[in-house]
Write a protein that holds these residues in place. Structure first.
Motif, mmCIF file in Angstrom:
data_model
loop_
_atom_site.group_PDB
_atom_site.id
_atom_site.type_symbol
_atom_site.label_atom_id
_atom_site.label_comp_id
_atom_site.label_asym_id
_atom_site.label_seq_id
_atom_site.Cartn_x
_atom_site.Cartn_y
_atom_site.Cartn_z
ATOM 1 N N TYR A 591 0.843 -1.194 0.000
ATOM 2 C CA TYR A 591 0.000 0.000 0.000
ATOM 3 C C TYR A 591 0.884 1.251 0.000
ATOM 4 O O TYR A 591 1.892 1.322 0.726
ATOM 5 C CB TYR A 591 -0.908 0.022 1.229
ATOM 6 N N LEU A 592 0.477 2.225 -0.810
ATOM 7 C CA LEU A 592 1.130 3.530 -0.833
ATOM 8 C C LEU A 592 0.286 4.485 0.003
ATOM 9 O O LEU A 592 -0.904 4.678 -0.262
ATOM 10 C CB LEU A 592 1.250 4.030 -2.274
ATOM 11 N N LEU A 593 0.911 5.068 1.022
ATOM 12 C CA LEU A 593 0.218 5.990 1.920
ATOM 13 C C LEU A 593 0.600 7.424 1.571
ATOM 14 O O LEU A 593 1.775 7.727 1.373
ATOM 15 C CB LEU A 593 0.600 5.709 3.373
ATOM 16 N N GLY A 594 -0.392 8.308 1.508
ATOM 17 C CA GLY A 594 -0.133 9.708 1.218
ATOM 18 C C GLY A 594 -0.483 10.078 -0.210
ATOM 19 O O GLY A 594 -0.938 9.245 -0.999
ATOM 20 N N ASP A 595 -0.275 11.344 -0.536
ATOM 21 C CA ASP A 595 -0.612 11.882 -1.858
ATOM 22 C C ASP A 595 0.639 12.025 -2.713
ATOM 23 O O ASP A 595 1.649 12.582 -2.250
ATOM 24 C CB ASP A 595 -1.274 13.254 -1.720
ATOM 25 N N GLY A 706 -8.831 4.894 6.458
ATOM 26 C CA GLY A 706 -10.034 5.597 6.030
ATOM 27 C C GLY A 706 -10.656 6.412 7.141
ATOM 28 O O GLY A 706 -11.079 7.560 6.941
ATOM 29 N N ALA A 707 -10.709 5.839 8.329
ATOM 30 C CA ALA A 707 -11.311 6.541 9.458
ATOM 31 C C ALA A 707 -10.508 7.775 9.845
ATOM 32 O O ALA A 707 -11.076 8.779 10.312
ATOM 33 C CB ALA A 707 -11.419 5.593 10.656
ATOM 34 N N ARG A 708 -9.183 7.723 9.645
ATOM 35 C CA ARG A 708 -8.321 8.858 10.000
ATOM 36 C C ARG A 708 -8.118 9.834 8.852
ATOM 37 O O ARG A 708 -7.485 10.878 9.023
ATOM 38 C CB ARG A 708 -6.960 8.337 10.493
ATOM 39 N N GLY A 709 -8.602 9.473 7.647
ATOM 40 C CA GLY A 709 -8.481 10.373 6.507
ATOM 41 C C GLY A 709 -7.124 10.359 5.840
ATOM 42 O O GLY A 709 -6.722 11.342 5.208
ATOM 43 N N LEU A 710 -6.399 9.253 5.940
ATOM 44 C CA LEU A 710 -5.100 9.139 5.271
ATOM 45 C C LEU A 710 -5.269 8.372 3.959
ATOM 46 O O LEU A 710 -5.700 7.217 3.978
ATOM 47 C CB LEU A 710 -4.091 8.407 6.167
ATOM 48 N N PRO A 711 -4.924 8.970 2.818
ATOM 49 C CA PRO A 711 -5.012 8.238 1.556
ATOM 50 C C PRO A 711 -4.150 6.980 1.585
ATOM 51 O O PRO A 711 -2.973 7.025 1.956
ATOM 52 C CB PRO A 711 -4.485 9.241 0.524
ATOM 53 N N ALA A 712 -4.738 5.856 1.212
ATOM 54 C CA ALA A 712 -4.026 4.577 1.166
ATOM 55 C C ALA A 712 -4.518 3.826 -0.061
ATOM 56 O O ALA A 712 -5.697 3.488 -0.147
ATOM 57 C CB ALA A 712 -4.276 3.768 2.433
ATOM 58 N N VAL A 713 -3.620 3.582 -1.005
ATOM 59 C CA VAL A 713 -4.010 2.897 -2.228
ATOM 60 C C VAL A 713 -3.155 1.650 -2.410
ATOM 61 O O VAL A 713 -1.936 1.681 -2.228
ATOM 62 C CB VAL A 713 -3.890 3.837 -3.458
ATOM 63 N N ARG A 714 -3.821 0.563 -2.742
ATOM 64 C CA ARG A 714 -3.101 -0.694 -2.972
ATOM 65 C C ARG A 714 -2.392 -0.624 -4.313
ATOM 66 O O ARG A 714 -3.012 -0.341 -5.348
ATOM 67 C CB ARG A 714 -4.078 -1.861 -2.949
ATOM 68 N N ILE A 715 -1.076 -0.834 -4.303
ATOM 69 C CA ILE A 715 -0.279 -0.683 -5.528
ATOM 70 C C ILE A 715 0.367 -1.991 -5.972
ATOM 71 O O ILE A 715 1.073 -1.996 -6.990
ATOM 72 C CB ILE A 715 0.819 0.385 -5.353
#
Length: 749
Positions: A591-595, A706-715
């Motif tokens: 997972y990539l965290l952040g923008d 998701g609950a904390r509002g941190l973007p997390a996308v499976r890469i």
């Protein structure tokens, strides 16, 4: 030659003294005469010259450094702050940790081995003087171009000095970094840090109180090495076009230092000292004046009782000598005999050289004749304060307008693959194992993380597994583009590195490396970087506990990039919960965290592929950094991630390559929607990390993000023996490892 006594100085007001040769300005010399009401003696002049040097007095920087106190965040963990040998923080369970980073830049260029070795020795004694047992060292290093002939002279000597001294002390070297850039040619940065551990009640301070208490000098004999050394040497610019003062570099003896450490710790255990100070920059001039000024009385010293290696040394030379492995203790008379017994047991020379008085003066005698009579505070703490002029350099706008985002980008998968290989094999991104393998990273058996992990981590309690982590970072390229943002990016990266390993960031030390303060452009860089770091520490809740300023880092008119090196210390309740960087098991989800944004100013890609420096550095969002840190710490504590690696120099692809090689497993990556492959791989947007999540924890982890509002996308997924960026290229781990590991040995072996 007639001894220049205090009486003689009063009778000969017109005698010329070499104040300029000792680095003093005319107005500074006039101020000394005003303080004393007469001309100084030669011994007094020696003391003022070293203590009022840039290195010791911070005369050009202290007007900016006061922000660290004015903007300090409220922090219950702080036990000892700026002003002592090192800061001290509470890490729980009755333990306190002291840590600090300092510089030994100029001496390490002149004599790489001894310059670096004594840098380690000096910072270890700073930690010891706080009452702590030193437990680990770190070393942030900067050298000139990797392929420059002089780098091959300087780097191996520096590395051998760090390893030789630290290894002999039995201290693991757990962190730091190595950076190459042509701007450091002729002026390498050799910063050294140390961590020490103690109980709260064992904290010691540098003060001389209690009339009648004895002043004991113990450790090595005083020699001619390092006379005026770092105190003068670090206060001027190197210039090959004219003669320059290059005093002898200090010579270290790590075996003597090891005896000194164990001897001092036994003395502490028996509570035999009322105050203590190590002898580093400015030697006895510093130790006596600082101890006396921080106490409640004065001090009388019989200088001719100081044990010497060279009997021909003059009083001035003894006061200026920076010979290593020496400490100065204030001891009550009833404890002196036991103090000396312990020193004799450890084969450490110890001599009573004076006593604390009920007066307000520092008085030093030479064979019965008084050669120093000064208010100690004027030597130690009341040196000049300069409000140096500063202004934004005329070239800054053009530099920032030269946008790296406009550089030609790879066209297709083959070019992407080629540029990935070029990146991971470039000197700054390649494996530093050739260097770090020369350091003992695991001596004492309490190292749980060390290079090339995101942070070094040490267990400090074997029963509870309480531990501390430390990371040092500083990107001079970012700071050149924007010193305010560059300092915050250094702080954010070190903070992120500590959090990625599972530790909670607690406090900061720094080593601020800049060019000449007499250059308004350099002074602007310093002012902006200091402001940025103070604002950043306030936002992140991590106070600055102490540090070091190193100025005049330039050769002739050419200054180094502004290089604020930031060390962040963190605490972890259980080191068994730490998070490594290695992708250790196939099937883990990535997972990539952040923008991720198009941010390439100062990037490794722009440097390696295009030899370019321009544009703006990545944006800083400290609220996002704090949130990311909280997520990484929670995920580590609760077993939701098996690996984590922060994204910084080189972007995502550099982090993935390092984690794959560390774990011996490949990865399949998919470019997320909304990003092109180039930006996905090479962007250096801050506030990001890549994590490996067990399949069983995916839902829990993504729900938390998701609950904390941190973007997390499976890469992608950990899989196979290659890195496969689907639809673009594939690189085998064997090819990547060969490219990553061959560069530094090829240049330096």
């Amino acid at each position: 030659m007639t001894l220049d006594t205090v009486k003689h100085a009063g009778e000969t007001p017109d005698t010329e003294l070499p104040w300029a040769e000792l680095g003093l300005k005319q107005d500074e010399y006039a101020r000394i005469r005003e303080i004393l009401g007469r001309r100084p003696t030669g011994a007094e002049l020696a003391m003022y010259s070293v203590m009022w040097s840039e290195h010791c007095s911070y005369k050009s920087s202290k007007v900016h450094l006061k922000q660290f106190g004015e903007k300090a965040p409220a922090n219950d963990a702080m036990l000892v702050g700026i002003g002592e040998n090192a800061g001290v923080v509470d890490v729980g369970q009755g333990y306190a940790v002291t840590f600090k980073v300092e510089s030994h830049n100029h001496p390490s260029y002149i004599e790489p081995y001894q310059g670096a070795a004594t840098g380690v020795g000096g910072i270890v004694r700073d930690i010891l003087a706080m009452g702590a047992r030193p437990v680990a060292v770190v070393d942030p290093l900067r050298f000139g171009a990797a392929d420059h002939p002089d780098t091959k002279r300087v780097l191996p000597g520096v590395v051998a000095g760090i390893g030789g001294y630290g290894n002999c002390l039995g201290l693991p070297n757990i962190g730091g970094e190595v950076v190459f850039d042509a701007c450091y040619q002729g002026n390498p940065l050799v910063n050294a840090g140390c961590i020490g551990v103690m109980k709260h009640e064992d904290i010691h301070l540098a003060k001389a109180s209690g009339p009648g208490n004895k002043v004991i000098l113990y450790g090595a004999r005083t020699g001619g090495d390092g006379i005026g050394g770092v105190s003068v040497l670090a206060s001027e610019t190197f210039d090959d076009s004219k003669p320059t003062k290059r005093p002898a570099v200090q010579v270290g003896d790590p075996f003597q230092e090891k005896l000194l450490i164990e001897c001092t710790l036994e003395i502490f255990a028996e509570k035999l000292v009322a105050g203590i100070q190590d002898l580093g920059g400015a030697g006895l001039s510093c130790a006596t004046s600082e101890l006396a000024s921080a106490g409640t009385g004065g001090m009388r010293v019989e200088l001719d009782t100081v044990p010497l290696r060279d009997a021909t040394l003059s009083p001035e030379e003894i006061l200026m000598s920076e010979s290593q492995e020496r400490m100065c203790a204030i001891v009550e008379p009833r404890h002196v005999e036991r103090f000396l017994e312990i020193c004799e047991k450890w084969d450490v020379i110890a001599t009573v050289i004076g006593e604390v008085t009920d007066g307000e003066r520092l008085e030093i005698f030479w064979h019965g004749e008084q050669i120093v009579d000064v208010p100690p505070g004027t030597v130690a703490h009341e040196g000049p304060t300069y409000h140096r002029p500063y202004e934004r350099p005329s070239w800054q706008d053009a530099l920032q307008a030269d946008d790296a985002g406009a550089l030609p980008r790879p066209a297709g998968g083959d070019e992407l693959k080629d540029q990935v290989l070029r990146l991971v094999s470039s000197p700054n991104q390649a494996s530093k194992a050739w260097i770090t393998d020369q350091y003992d990273r695991f001596v004492q058996g309490n190292t749980v993380l060390a290079q090339p992990e995101d942070s070094g981590m040490i267990r400090i309690d074997e029963d509870t597994d309480l531990g501390v982590a430390i990371a040092t970072d500083g990107n001079g390229r970012y700071a050149k583009l924007d010193p305010y943002t560059g300092a915050q990016l250094a702080l954010a990266e070190a903070y992120r590195n500590v959090a990625a390993s599972g530790a909670r960031p607690l406090a900061v030390s720094d080593c601020l490396n800049f060019g000449s303060p007499e250059d308004p452009a350099v002074m602007w860089q310093f002012a902006e970087a200091t402001r940025g770091l103070a604002d950043g520490c306030l936002a992140l809740g991590t106070p600055v506990t102490g540090g070091n300023v190193s100025l005049y880092n330039q050769t002739g008119e050419t200054a180094i990039h502004p290089t604020p090196v930031v060390a962040v210390l963190g605490v972890i309740d259980d080191v068994n919960r730490r998070t490594p960087i290695a992708f250790a098991e196939q099937g883990q989800l990535l997972y990539l965290l952040g923008d991720t944004r198009e941010e390439f100013g100062g990037s490794a890609w722009s440097e390696v592929v295009h030899g370019h420096l321009g544009g703006l550095p990545p944006k800083v969002d400290l609220d996002r950094e704090r949130l990311l840190g909280e997520i990484l710490i929670s995920a580590s504590r609760d077993g939701m991630v098996d690996a984590a690696h922060d994204l910084s120099d080189g972007g995502l692809v550099q982090a993935v390559v390092e984690s794959c090689l560390r774990g011996g497993n490949g990865a399949r990556l998919v470019v997320p929607d909304g990003l092109d492959a180039f930006t996905f791989l090479f962007s250096e947007s801050a506030g990001r990390a890549v994590v490996a999540v067990p399949r069983s924890e995916e839902l829990r982890f993504t729900d938390m993000c998701g609950a904390r509002g941190l973007p997390a996308v499976r890469i992608g997924v950990v899989d196979g023996e290659e890195i496969d960026v689907q639809g673009e290229f594939t690189l085998g781990l064997a090819e990547l490892r060969a490219a990553h590991e061959a560069t530094i040995p090829g240049l330096l072996a």
